[in-house]
Design an enzyme around this catalytic site. Structure first.
Site, PDB file in Angstrom:
ATOM      1  CD  GLU A  53      -6.912  40.842  65.708  1.00  6.16           C
ATOM      2  OE1 GLU A  53      -6.679  41.624  66.639  1.00  6.16           O
ATOM      3  OE2 GLU A  53      -6.247  40.822  64.650  1.00  6.16           O
ATOM      4  CD  GLU A  97      -2.227  37.935  66.170  1.00  5.85           C
ATOM      5  OE1 GLU A  97      -3.126  38.244  65.387  1.00  5.85           O
ATOM      6  OE2 GLU A  97      -2.383  37.067  67.072  1.00  5.85           O
TER       7      GLU A  97
END
Length: 257
Positions: free
Chosen positions: A111, A131
């Site tokens: 990210e 995730e």
């Protein structure tokens, strides 16, 4: 520059370099992200900077992601706020930003790279958003990946928690260049050089124009996703179980709620 414990930050000849310095995995814990957040303010205010490069120490990973232990109920709100502050500052940095990715760029590590304007990667680097395997999702990636990848690939990474190689990422336009591992430092520096020799003013206004033409502001989109993450997802039984199982090194027992 301030004396940081978990990062380094320097400016030389128009190039600002922020290096995550927690080898071998360069995991982003709250303390590290607080240092990144502070350093980004200093670097953004430097009128000599024409390009920001984000790199990482060691040979194994750009970053394996945000510290899982910082996702617990007593820390998750602060963790998300400081991480998203870092992401917002990278995205809003006044001149172009470049991520130099080697080894693994997973979860929050990817990210950070996605928030940059440009990405170069070392051959064989692994990029992914795992995730979902902990019954959570990647808020920044949920905003950015569908805009940066073809929908099928973005969905596969976000829903399946899979990993792609730098070579596949190059094929689909997620990264700008892939360089050999043994010459990655030199090649990534050579890639950056033309940018930090240009006009800071022109670079800044070009970035502003690109952002303006992209539609809804990134910060507004991220605020919506952040609310879903903190107020809905993190209240689920499975999110709590996924994190607890990871920290206890056991298989999760999903309740599907």
């Amino acid at each position: 520059m301030a004396d940081y414990k978990f990062i380094t930050a320097a400016v030389a000849q128009g190039l600002a370099t922020l290096t995550i310095n927690r080898a071998p995995l360069n995991v982003l814990d709250i303390a590290t992200m607080e240092e990144m957040d502070a350093a980004l303010d200093v670097l953004a205010a430097d009128p000599t900077v024409r390009l920001l490069k984000i790199a990482a120490a060691g040979e194994k990973a750009f970053s394996a992601g945000v510290e899982v232990a910082d996702h617990t109920p007593d820390k998750v709100d602060h963790m998300i706020r400081i991480f998203h502050s870092v992401i917002r500052k990278i995205e809003a940095f006044p001149v172009p930003t470049l991520a130099a990715v080697h080894g693994a760029a997973l979860g929050g590590g990817l990210e950070v790279a996605l928030a940059c304007d440009l990405i170069v990667a070392a051959a064989g680097a692994k990029l992914g958003q795992p995730e979902i395997k902990l019954a959570v999702f990647a808020p920044v990636a949920a905003v950015l990946l569908p805009r940066l990848l073809p929908p099928a690939w973005a969905n596969e990474l976000l829903y399946g928690g899979g990993v792609i190689t730098a070579e596949v990422a190059l094929q689909y336009g997620l990264v700008n260049r892939v360089f050999a591992r043994e010459s990655f430092a030199q090649e990534s520096q050579a890639f950056a050089k033309p940018f930090f020799e240009l006009s800071r003013s022109a670079l800044g206004f070009t970035k502003k124009a690109i952002r303006a033409g992209a539609g809804t502001a990134f910060a507004d989109r991220l605020a919506i996703v952040e609310k879903i993450y903190l107020q809905e997802l993190m209240e689920t039984a499975d999110a709590k179980e996924g994190l607890a199982a990871f920290l206890s090194k056991r298989a999760p027992a999903w309740q599907h709620r």
